[in-house]
Design a protein around this motif. Sequence first.
Motif, PDB file in Angstrom:
ATOM      1  N   LEU A 178      -3.006   8.159   7.811  1.00  0.00           N
ATOM      2  CA  LEU A 178      -3.624   8.412   8.839  1.00  0.00           C
ATOM      3  C   LEU A 178      -4.474   7.222   9.077  1.00  0.00           C
ATOM      4  N   ASN A 179      -4.739   6.655   8.168  1.00  0.00           N
ATOM      5  CA  ASN A 179      -6.207   5.448   8.315  1.00  0.00           C
ATOM      6  C   ASN A 179      -5.271   3.822   8.011  1.00  0.00           C
ATOM      7  N   TRP A 180      -4.157   3.731   7.084  1.00  0.00           N
ATOM      8  CA  TRP A 180      -4.361   2.635   7.101  1.00  0.00           C
ATOM      9  C   TRP A 180      -3.858   1.411   7.730  1.00  0.00           C
ATOM     10  N   GLU A 181      -3.799   1.703   9.282  1.00  0.00           N
ATOM     11  CA  GLU A 181      -3.317   1.290  10.300  1.00  0.00           C
ATOM     12  C   GLU A 181      -5.033   0.768  10.723  1.00  0.00           C
ATOM     13  N   GLN A 182      -6.087   1.011  10.336  1.00  0.00           N
ATOM     14  CA  GLN A 182      -7.731   1.213  10.942  1.00  0.00           C
ATOM     15  C   GLN A 182      -8.288   0.899  10.083  1.00  0.00           C
ATOM     16  N   ILE A 183      -7.822   0.107   9.225  1.00  0.00           N
ATOM     17  CA  ILE A 183      -8.768   0.058   7.839  1.00  0.00           C
ATOM     18  C   ILE A 183      -9.060  -1.969   7.583  1.00  0.00           C
ATOM     19  N   GLU A 184      -8.912  -2.358   8.413  1.00  0.00           N
ATOM     20  CA  GLU A 184      -9.184  -4.192   9.116  1.00  0.00           C
ATOM     21  C   GLU A 184     -10.281  -4.165  10.478  1.00  0.00           C
ATOM     22  N   ASN A 185     -10.344  -2.976  10.862  1.00  0.00           N
ATOM     23  CA  ASN A 185     -11.471  -2.592  11.680  1.00  0.00           C
ATOM     24  C   ASN A 185     -11.812  -1.581  11.541  1.00  0.00           C
ATOM     25  N   ASP A 186     -11.930  -0.832  11.260  1.00  0.00           N
ATOM     26  CA  ASP A 186     -12.550   0.395  10.913  1.00  0.00           C
ATOM     27  C   ASP A 186     -13.342   0.309   9.493  1.00  0.00           C
TER      28      ASP A 186
ATOM     29  N   GLY B 237       0.894  -1.133  -0.176  1.00  0.00           N
ATOM     30  CA  GLY B 237       0.065  -0.563  -0.396  1.00  0.00           C
ATOM     31  C   GLY B 237       0.769   1.665  -0.104  1.00  0.00           C
ATOM     32  N   TRP B 238       2.258   1.220   0.710  1.00  0.00           N
ATOM     33  CA  TRP B 238       2.694   2.035   0.865  1.00  0.00           C
ATOM     34  C   TRP B 238       3.937   2.411  -0.591  1.00  0.00           C
ATOM     35  N   ALA B 239       4.059   1.781  -1.201  1.00  0.00           N
ATOM     36  CA  ALA B 239       4.762   1.366  -2.774  1.00  0.00           C
ATOM     37  C   ALA B 239       3.475   1.787  -3.641  1.00  0.00           C
ATOM     38  N   TYR B 240       2.546   2.319  -3.613  1.00  0.00           N
ATOM     39  CA  TYR B 240       0.516   2.221  -4.735  1.00  0.00           C
ATOM     40  C   TYR B 240       0.697   3.251  -4.721  1.00  0.00           C
ATOM     41  N   VAL B 241       1.028   4.112  -2.851  1.00  0.00           N
ATOM     42  CA  VAL B 241       0.596   5.793  -2.603  1.00  0.00           C
ATOM     43  C   VAL B 241       2.221   6.309  -3.417  1.00  0.00           C
ATOM     44  N   LEU B 242       3.112   6.302  -2.709  1.00  0.00           N
ATOM     45  CA  LEU B 242       4.331   6.613  -2.670  1.00  0.00           C
ATOM     46  C   LEU B 242       4.151   7.079  -4.624  1.00  0.00           C
ATOM     47  N   THR B 243       4.114   5.957  -5.159  1.00  0.00           N
ATOM     48  CA  THR B 243       4.186   5.548  -7.089  1.00  0.00           C
ATOM     49  C   THR B 243       3.575   6.482  -7.336  1.00  0.00           C
ATOM     50  N   ILE B 244       1.608   6.422  -6.784  1.00  0.00           N
ATOM     51  CA  ILE B 244       1.006   7.400  -7.428  1.00  0.00           C
ATOM     52  C   ILE B 244       1.453   9.011  -7.500  1.00  0.00           C
ATOM     53  N   HIS B 245       1.991   8.932  -5.692  1.00  0.00           N
ATOM     54  CA  HIS B 245       2.428  10.476  -6.029  1.00  0.00           C
ATOM     55  C   HIS B 245       3.367  10.791  -6.647  1.00  0.00           C
ATOM     56  N   ASP B 246       5.076  10.371  -6.665  1.00  0.00           N
ATOM     57  CA  ASP B 246       5.672  10.975  -7.755  1.00  0.00           C
ATOM     58  C   ASP B 246       5.037  10.538  -9.203  1.00  0.00           C
ATOM     59  N   LEU B 247       4.116  10.047  -9.600  1.00  0.00           N
ATOM     60  CA  LEU B 247       3.399  10.066 -10.663  1.00  0.00           C
ATOM     61  C   LEU B 247       2.788  10.997 -11.014  1.00  0.00           C
TER      62      LEU B 247
ATOM     63  N   ILE C  71     -10.289   6.632   2.381  1.00  0.00           N
ATOM     64  CA  ILE C  71      -9.281   6.528   1.412  1.00  0.00           C
ATOM     65  C   ILE C  71      -9.955   5.587   0.373  1.00  0.00           C
ATOM     66  N   LEU C  72     -10.859   5.595   0.351  1.00  0.00           N
ATOM     67  CA  LEU C  72     -11.453   4.934  -0.675  1.00  0.00           C
ATOM     68  C   LEU C  72     -11.839   6.316  -1.321  1.00  0.00           C
TER      69      LEU C  72
ATOM     70  N   THR D 197      -4.167  10.510   3.952  1.00  0.00           N
ATOM     71  CA  THR D 197      -5.260  10.275   4.420  1.00  0.00           C
ATOM     72  C   THR D 197      -4.656   8.313   4.928  1.00  0.00           C
ATOM     73  N   TRP D 198      -4.069   8.348   3.187  1.00  0.00           N
ATOM     74  CA  TRP D 198      -3.705   7.226   3.906  1.00  0.00           C
ATOM     75  C   TRP D 198      -2.576   6.552   5.444  1.00  0.00           C
TER      76      TRP D 198
END
Length: 121
Positions: free
Chosen positions: A87-95, A56-66, A102-103, A84-85
């Motif tokens: 602040l929220n990536w750690e809680q995706i499973e439970n929240d 997920g971090w790799a996707y976010v960073l690639t998107i940001h660079d592009l 993020i979506l 947003t990623w």
Amino acid sequence: MQNAKSQFIKSISTEGNRNQRFASFMVLSKLNELQELVFYRRYDPMLETQGDSIKGWAYVLTIHDLAQVLPAPLPDNADKLSVTWELNWEQIENDQKSADAILAELDEMRDKTILLLNTLK
């Protein structure tokens, strides 16, 4: 002389559009991969390899660079997605709200990218 100058300017414009088009398609691809990862993390967390937060971090960073080579507002959208990623990536499973946040940013960036693609000639 004037004709050569106008051809040169047209060539530069065409190349710029080609680069923006390619970067836009790459952004859309990475947005879709990140969306799939969010879905796996939220709705099927047992599939850890499919919902790997490092990916997920790799996707976010690639998107940001592009997005940095694309016109406004896409660099700003990429910044918002990154925050947003973060602040929220750690809680995706439970929240559900974390997944939804993020979506929503993914959807916003996707819409702006498609709008850009529709304006390129």
